[in-house]
Scaffold this active site. Sequence first.
Site, PDB file in Angstrom:
ATOM      1  N   CYS A 184       0.737  -1.256  -0.226  1.00  0.00           N
ATOM      2  CA  CYS A 184      -0.096   0.089   0.061  1.00  0.00           C
ATOM      3  C   CYS A 184       0.953   1.084   0.118  1.00  0.00           C
ATOM      4  CB  CYS A 184      -0.886  -0.134   1.341  1.00  0.00           C
ATOM      5  SG  CYS A 184      -2.050  -1.434   1.206  1.00  0.00           S
ATOM      6  N   HIS A 243      -2.029   8.009   6.430  1.00  0.00           N
ATOM      7  CA  HIS A 243      -2.528   6.609   5.976  1.00  0.00           C
ATOM      8  C   HIS A 243      -3.807   6.253   6.465  1.00  0.00           C
ATOM      9  CE1 HIS A 243      -1.810   2.872   4.056  1.00  0.00           C
ATOM     10  NE2 HIS A 243      -1.815   2.108   5.139  1.00  0.00           N
ATOM     11  N   GLU A 255       0.124   5.608  13.873  1.00  0.00           N
ATOM     12  CA  GLU A 255       0.410   6.638  13.160  1.00  0.00           C
ATOM     13  C   GLU A 255       0.208   8.013  13.908  1.00  0.00           C
ATOM     14  OE1 GLU A 255      -0.599   8.574   8.648  1.00  0.00           O
ATOM     15  OE2 GLU A 255      -1.883   7.159   9.508  1.00  0.00           O
ATOM     16  N   LYS A 289      -9.226   8.026   3.029  1.00  0.00           N
ATOM     17  CA  LYS A 289      -9.831   6.848   3.029  1.00  0.00           C
ATOM     18  C   LYS A 289     -11.208   6.594   3.630  1.00  0.00           C
ATOM     19  CE  LYS A 289      -5.228   4.454   2.819  1.00  0.00           C
ATOM     20  NZ  LYS A 289      -4.546   5.399   2.849  1.00  0.00           N
ATOM     21  N   HIS A 320      -9.863   2.286   0.676  1.00  0.00           N
ATOM     22  CA  HIS A 320      -8.521   1.731   0.997  1.00  0.00           C
ATOM     23  C   HIS A 320      -7.940   1.258  -0.564  1.00  0.00           C
ATOM     24  CE1 HIS A 320      -4.195   1.061   1.390  1.00  0.00           C
ATOM     25  NE2 HIS A 320      -4.204   0.466   2.487  1.00  0.00           N
ATOM     26  N   PHE A 344       1.860  -3.447   3.714  1.00  0.00           N
ATOM     27  CA  PHE A 344       2.364  -4.764   4.296  1.00  0.00           C
ATOM     28  C   PHE A 344       3.639  -5.125   4.147  1.00  0.00           C
ATOM     29  CE2 PHE A 344      -2.160  -7.008   4.045  1.00  0.00           C
ATOM     30  CZ  PHE A 344      -2.609  -6.092   5.107  1.00  0.00           C
TER      31      PHE A 344
END
Length: 414
Positions: free
Chosen positions: A160, A300, A311, A332, A337, A400
Amino acid sequence: MTGLGALSPLGNSVEETWEAAKQGKSGAGPITHFDASLFKTQFACEVKGFNSDEHFDRRKVRQLDLYSQYALVAARQAMDDSRLLEGDTTDRNRVGVIVAAGIGGLHTFEEEAGYYAINADKGPRYSPFFIPKMIADIASGHISMEWGLHGPNYGVVSACASSNNAIIDAFNLIRLGKADAIVTGGSEAAIYPAGVGGFNAMHAISTRNDEPEKASRPFSKSRDGFVMGEGSAILILEELEHAKARGAKIYCEVAGGGLSADAYHITATHPDGLGAILAMQAALEDANMKPEDIDYINTHGTSTPVGDQSEVKAIIKLFGDAAYKLNISSTKSMTGHLLGATGAMEAIFSIMTIVDSVIPPTINHEEGDEDEEIDYNLNFTFNRAQNREVRAALSNSFGFGGHNATLIVKKYVE
């Protein structure tokens, strides 16, 4: 940045997408790409009203996975917006393409694998387009072929973080003098059984089937996972003197980029935001900027329990008192996402905050839904857009495998 293009769950252009984001609209709804009635999650943020036959002839459609189709259409928008190839000021040998995908042609892979499983007794039989439709770099190849662009050409895969990585790569290659302009960004179309089923098995995506438009709720205590999205965002990044020489419209300046690794877990972010801190710090150093120079952070912010907390911790630790003067939001909450395309889509949102002096909201936050792990003294721009002049915006993307990429864009001053 001299050209922008987008296909998103909020609209089929940058203008439509940005207007919907300012209004706080959700792109979520029941899945239409396949029958999801037996899946734990039955909704997603799909691109709407997209008809392949309106953009490609039937022969071309046979060669293109949906993720490549999205990339090509968004690239056409960006190229039209930039007017990069008009006149004789641009050498196509010095125009590159770096377009990312986290997964690539998942639909093609699933179709071909499924066909063999059904017909295994007849022996192997695959389409000659199987591999070139599926591979995650092929969107870059198709874009270069459509416009005859002979500069650096490849795809980027870092889950991502992929399209933020692609933009930073483009930035660095131009700084090194390897290209005058690069078509960059990301594309993804993974809302198919293997994608939804795989993320369900990991307990990574929301199962709020009764109210999908409220399922993506970053920074809220009741968040239960991210919402899958799809689409493409393509940007034209150009060397300044080259852009000025041809009288290009300049949206903003790319100021810096930072990369890091969590080196912690295959899917979870570091609980203290270690990698996020390193990436943001590297981006600030690259841009020769201080925390107080940033006005907006596009987080994110996936709506996962651990990811959102880490975050926020990273932002507070790095920015200190300046964190409480920022606007922060997660787009998002509206787009879902977009996996490998998410960094590029959020780069466009970050750019538009500079252009329009508007901060898009983090929707779906409910009063009384506070999380003891998140400091709500920060301005998360909950539920409604806010007007604010933005001198510089920072955009985070984490993937990931512990991949982290942070991009900083700032207002262009002659």
